[in-house]
Motif scaffolding. Structure first.
Motif, PDB file in Angstrom:
ATOM      1  N   ALA A  42       3.124   6.998  10.851  1.00  7.60           N
ATOM      2  CA  ALA A  42       2.693   8.035  11.789  1.00  7.60           C
ATOM      3  C   ALA A  42       1.331   8.601  11.392  1.00  7.60           C
ATOM      4  O   ALA A  42       0.461   8.833  12.239  1.00  7.60           O
ATOM      5  CB  ALA A  42       3.740   9.147  11.852  1.00  7.60           C
ATOM      6  N   ALA A  43       1.128   8.836  10.086  1.00  4.31           N
ATOM      7  CA  ALA A  43      -0.161   9.343   9.611  1.00  4.31           C
ATOM      8  C   ALA A  43      -1.263   8.320   9.844  1.00  4.31           C
ATOM      9  O   ALA A  43      -2.401   8.679  10.207  1.00  4.31           O
ATOM     10  CB  ALA A  43      -0.056   9.697   8.126  1.00  4.31           C
ATOM     11  N   MET A  44      -0.960   7.047   9.658  1.00  2.46           N
ATOM     12  CA  MET A  44      -1.924   5.988   9.937  1.00  2.46           C
ATOM     13  C   MET A  44      -2.299   5.982  11.420  1.00  2.46           C
ATOM     14  O   MET A  44      -3.463   5.802  11.788  1.00  2.46           O
ATOM     15  CB  MET A  44      -1.339   4.633   9.540  1.00  2.46           C
ATOM     16  N   TRP A  45      -1.299   6.201  12.266  1.00  2.97           N
ATOM     17  CA  TRP A  45      -1.496   6.219  13.710  1.00  2.97           C
ATOM     18  C   TRP A  45      -2.476   7.325  14.107  1.00  2.97           C
ATOM     19  O   TRP A  45      -3.419   7.110  14.868  1.00  2.97           O
ATOM     20  CB  TRP A  45      -0.143   6.443  14.372  1.00  2.97           C
ATOM     21  N   PHE A  46      -2.235   8.543  13.578  1.00  4.11           N
ATOM     22  CA  PHE A  46      -3.175   9.631  13.855  1.00  4.11           C
ATOM     23  C   PHE A  46      -4.568   9.292  13.358  1.00  4.11           C
ATOM     24  O   PHE A  46      -5.570   9.549  14.041  1.00  4.11           O
ATOM     25  CB  PHE A  46      -2.711  10.939  13.213  1.00  4.11           C
ATOM     26  N   ASP A  89       0.833  -1.202   0.000  1.00  2.10           N
ATOM     27  CA  ASP A  89       0.000   0.000   0.000  1.00  2.10           C
ATOM     28  C   ASP A  89       0.868   1.252   0.000  1.00  2.10           C
ATOM     29  O   ASP A  89       0.609   2.204  -0.740  1.00  2.10           O
ATOM     30  CB  ASP A  89      -0.915   0.016   1.229  1.00  2.10           C
ATOM     31  N   PHE A  90       1.887   1.261   0.842  1.00  4.09           N
ATOM     32  CA  PHE A  90       2.799   2.399   0.920  1.00  4.09           C
ATOM     33  C   PHE A  90       3.489   2.640  -0.420  1.00  4.09           C
ATOM     34  O   PHE A  90       3.519   3.762  -0.933  1.00  4.09           O
ATOM     35  CB  PHE A  90       3.831   2.140   2.028  1.00  4.09           C
ATOM     36  N   ARG A  91       4.028   1.599  -1.019  1.00  2.00           N
ATOM     37  CA  ARG A  91       4.772   1.741  -2.265  1.00  2.00           C
ATOM     38  C   ARG A  91       3.859   2.217  -3.395  1.00  2.00           C
ATOM     39  O   ARG A  91       4.257   3.052  -4.219  1.00  2.00           O
ATOM     40  CB  ARG A  91       5.433   0.410  -2.631  1.00  2.00           C
ATOM     41  N   ALA A  92       2.630   1.712  -3.429  1.00  6.45           N
ATOM     42  CA  ALA A  92       1.694   2.134  -4.475  1.00  6.45           C
ATOM     43  C   ALA A  92       1.380   3.618  -4.355  1.00  6.45           C
ATOM     44  O   ALA A  92       1.294   4.336  -5.357  1.00  6.45           O
ATOM     45  CB  ALA A  92       0.414   1.310  -4.392  1.00  6.45           C
ATOM     46  N   ALA A  93       1.231   4.099  -3.127  1.00  9.30           N
ATOM     47  CA  ALA A  93       0.900   5.507  -2.920  1.00  9.30           C
ATOM     48  C   ALA A  93       2.081   6.426  -3.239  1.00  9.30           C
ATOM     49  O   ALA A  93       1.887   7.585  -3.611  1.00  9.30           O
ATOM     50  CB  ALA A  93       0.440   5.733  -1.483  1.00  9.30           C
ATOM     51  N   GLN A 142      -1.836   0.010  25.174  1.00  7.08           N
ATOM     52  CA  GLN A 142      -1.950  -1.014  24.135  1.00  7.08           C
ATOM     53  C   GLN A 142      -0.900  -0.787  23.050  1.00  7.08           C
ATOM     54  O   GLN A 142      -0.808   0.296  22.478  1.00  7.08           O
ATOM     55  CB  GLN A 142      -3.353  -0.971  23.514  1.00  7.08           C
ATOM     56  N   PRO A 143      -0.063  -1.779  22.735  1.00  4.62           N
ATOM     57  CA  PRO A 143       0.959  -1.607  21.694  1.00  4.62           C
ATOM     58  C   PRO A 143       0.333  -1.291  20.335  1.00  4.62           C
ATOM     59  O   PRO A 143      -0.780  -1.726  20.028  1.00  4.62           O
ATOM     60  CB  PRO A 143       1.682  -2.955  21.674  1.00  4.62           C
ATOM     61  N   TYR A 144       1.077  -0.544  19.526  1.00  5.53           N
ATOM     62  CA  TYR A 144       0.601  -0.160  18.198  1.00  5.53           C
ATOM     63  C   TYR A 144       1.637  -0.557  17.153  1.00  5.53           C
ATOM     64  O   TYR A 144       2.836  -0.309  17.339  1.00  5.53           O
ATOM     65  CB  TYR A 144       0.357   1.353  18.130  1.00  5.53           C
ATOM     66  N   SER A 145       1.181  -1.158  16.044  1.00  4.25           N
ATOM     67  CA  SER A 145       2.117  -1.646  15.028  1.00  4.25           C
ATOM     68  C   SER A 145       1.893  -1.076  13.632  1.00  4.25           C
ATOM     69  O   SER A 145       2.626  -1.437  12.709  1.00  4.25           O
ATOM     70  CB  SER A 145       2.039  -3.175  14.935  1.00  4.25           C
ATOM     71  N   ALA A 146       0.890  -0.199  13.436  1.00  7.58           N
ATOM     72  CA  ALA A 146       0.612   0.376  12.112  1.00  7.58           C
ATOM     73  C   ALA A 146       0.446  -0.724  11.059  1.00  7.58           C
ATOM     74  O   ALA A 146       1.106  -0.709  10.024  1.00  7.58           O
ATOM     75  CB  ALA A 146       1.694   1.370  11.694  1.00  7.58           C
ATOM     76  N   ARG A 147      -0.443  -1.656  11.340  1.00  5.81           N
ATOM     77  CA  ARG A 147      -0.736  -2.787  10.438  1.00  5.81           C
ATOM     78  C   ARG A 147       0.504  -3.626  10.151  1.00  5.81           C
ATOM     79  O   ARG A 147       0.673  -4.177   9.069  1.00  5.81           O
ATOM     80  CB  ARG A 147      -1.332  -2.323   9.108  1.00  5.81           C
ATOM     81  N   GLY A 148       1.406  -3.685  11.109  1.00  6.37           N
ATOM     82  CA  GLY A 148       2.606  -4.501  10.936  1.00  6.37           C
ATOM     83  C   GLY A 148       3.802  -3.777  10.376  1.00  6.37           C
ATOM     84  O   GLY A 148       4.841  -4.396  10.133  1.00  6.37           O
ATOM     85  N   LEU A 149       3.710  -2.453  10.189  1.00  5.57           N
ATOM     86  CA  LEU A 149       4.845  -1.694   9.673  1.00  5.57           C
ATOM     87  C   LEU A 149       5.874  -1.380  10.757  1.00  5.57           C
ATOM     88  O   LEU A 149       7.043  -1.138  10.457  1.00  5.57           O
ATOM     89  CB  LEU A 149       4.371  -0.385   9.036  1.00  5.57           C
ATOM     90  N   LEU A 150       5.442  -1.356  12.012  1.00  6.99           N
ATOM     91  CA  LEU A 150       6.326  -1.033  13.127  1.00  6.99           C
ATOM     92  C   LEU A 150       6.441  -2.220  14.072  1.00  6.99           C
ATOM     93  O   LEU A 150       5.472  -2.964  14.267  1.00  6.99           O
ATOM     94  CB  LEU A 150       5.780   0.164  13.921  1.00  6.99           C
ATOM     95  N   ILE A 151       7.605  -2.403  14.653  1.00  3.64           N
ATOM     96  CA  ILE A 151       7.692  -3.286  15.811  1.00  3.64           C
ATOM     97  C   ILE A 151       6.784  -2.673  16.865  1.00  3.64           C
ATOM     98  O   ILE A 151       6.847  -1.465  17.109  1.00  3.64           O
ATOM     99  CB  ILE A 151       9.145  -3.377  16.308  1.00  3.64           C
TER     100      ILE A 151
END
Length: 432
Positions: A341-345, A321-325, A373-382
């Motif tokens: 970060a934008a996804m997080w917001f 998704d990132f690469r396509a955008a 609660q941990p956040y991973s940005a759909r698996g983009l972040l540890i």
């Protein structure tokens, strides 16, 4: 668990000093603010206004700090094209602080106080002088890059890698930050490295960073070779010749970008072969072939480590998704982290919109960010967490993302999935 990353902030602080001594740029005029919504708000009410501060014209270089901004803007453009947040457009205001503290404070004043942004997103500031002002205003700063100590100092600031510190107005714990030795453990366990070289300048900030790396390596049992270059007239050839004689497995450096490239060229000329020339997340870009065009052997020994998924991992849907955008542009790991970060917001804003009353406010976004609660940005972040520990941990299980450059395929992921490439390592103190 997320990996503390002292290397980026320490190395970038060094780059500031070696470039100009003190950043002395200024913010661009008001006309340089940009409105970046790409689709009108369908019918869901007033736009959600966010701000992005980047040192786009910093003394370190024109593109050194724009990656997070560009990734975040790409995410919001796609989000608005798909209807925004419950029908509300996200209006993005960008500000170039010029790499100076004065410019940064001006950006904070205009975005936070005059333009009334609900949050800052993907901040990448060389001198985050306005951080305390952001914190006092209760404005959540979502997913910023920890170039300095601000994200380990102030409440309401949420760095892209998380934090364990109390964040009560003083950096870390009693003025000390902590970082793990997992990078050195990885190369020892996975690549069999036993000897490491650390190359620095005879300049205070460079030498300080080199001491930090040397301490971590020795804690992991490495034999460490140190090479110090004259800052004004560096003899890269002599350093490369000594690296060859010492037989180092790994090379770490505390050099600026130009010096790093020159060291690689000298290593190639001297016939130095190493297991890895290790760099950091800021240099994890698709421009490696051009940046190191005169050092093919060293270039193909480049490894990068970080806390986010390789931007060339096309097998992962969030990376695709990132690469396509990004539409064929040169890619970098900092762009991917700005996207995250934008996804997080956006996830925070959607959670606020779903609460009673449905108002997306600074306080609501801040509550979402500060939850345990941990956040991973759909698996983009540890998975990222924010804790407020009274005492620093002595040891911690930390994970890391690893990639190696090869001409042709580019950056290839190594060490398996980043969420399983983990080590129980000591946490060492250092001064920010």
């Amino acid at each position: 668990m997320r990996r503390p990353v002292p290397a980026v902030e320490a190395l970038l602080a060094f780059l500031v000093l070696t470039t100009l001594g003190v950043a002395c740029g200024s913010r661009l005029p008001e006309s340089d603010f940009e409105r970046r919504g790409t689709a009108p708000a369908p019918s869901g009410g007033a736009p959600l206004r966010v701000g992005i501060i980047a040192s786009a014209t910093s003394p370190v270089g024109g593109s050194a700090f724009t990656g997070p901004r560009d990734g975040a803007k790409a995410y919001f453009e796609r989000l608005n094209a798909r209807g925004g947040v419950d029908g509300r457009e996200v209006e993005v205001l960008t500000c170039d602080d010029g790499g100076s503290g004065v410019g940064n404070s001006d950006c904070v004043r205009e975005l936070v106080e005059e333009r009334g942004v609900v949050a800052l997103v993907a901040t990448a500031s060389l001198d985050y002088a306005g951080a305390s002002r952001v914190s006092r205003a209760g404005v959540p700063d979502v997913g910023g890059q920890p170039i300095g100590a601000a994200y380990e100092t102030y409440p309401h600031l949420y760095g892209i890698y998380g934090s364990l510190a109390p964040r009560n107005g003083e950096p870390g714990w009693d003025g000390e930050l902590y970082g793990g030795t997992e990078v050195y453990r990885y190369f020892k366990r996975e690549q069999g490295a036993r000897t490491a070289a650390v190359v620095s300048y005879n300049q205070a900030a460079s030498a300080s960073y080199a001491r930090l790396v040397t301490r971590g390596l020795r804690a992991e049992g490495y034999e460490v070779v140190t090479e110090q270059l004259d800052f004004v007239l560096p003899n890269f050839r002599a350093a490369a010749a000594d690296l060859r004689e010492q037989g180092a497995d790994l090379v770490f450096d505390a050099l600026d970008t130009h010096g790093n490239a020159k060291l690689c060229e000298a290593m190639d000329e001297a016939g130095v072969e190493v297991t890895a020339k290790v760099t950091n997340v800021q240099n994890w870009t698709s421009a490696v072939a051009e940046d190191y065009k005169n050092a093919p052997r060293c270039r193909n020994a480049l490894w990068a480590t970080g806390s986010s998924r390789n931007h060339e991992d096309t097998g992962h849907p969030a990376v695709r998704d990132f690469r396509a955008a990004m539409k064929g542009r040169e890619l970098s790991q900092w762009q991917l982290e700005g996207w995250a970060a934008a996804m997080w917001f956006t996830d925070a804003a959607r959670a606020c919109a779903g609460e009673d009353g449905g108002d997306v406010t600074r306080a609501c976004v801040d509550r979402f960010m500060d939850r345990d609660q941990p956040y991973s940005a759909r698996g983009l972040l540890i998975p990222v967490t924010f804790e407020h520990l009274d005492e620093p941990p002595e040891r911690r299980r930390t994970c890391l993302s690893v990639a190696r450059w090869r001409d042709g395929p580019g950056w290839t992921t190594r060490g398996g999935d980043m969420n399983e490439n983990c080590f129980d390592v000591p946490q060492l103190p250092y001064q920010p």
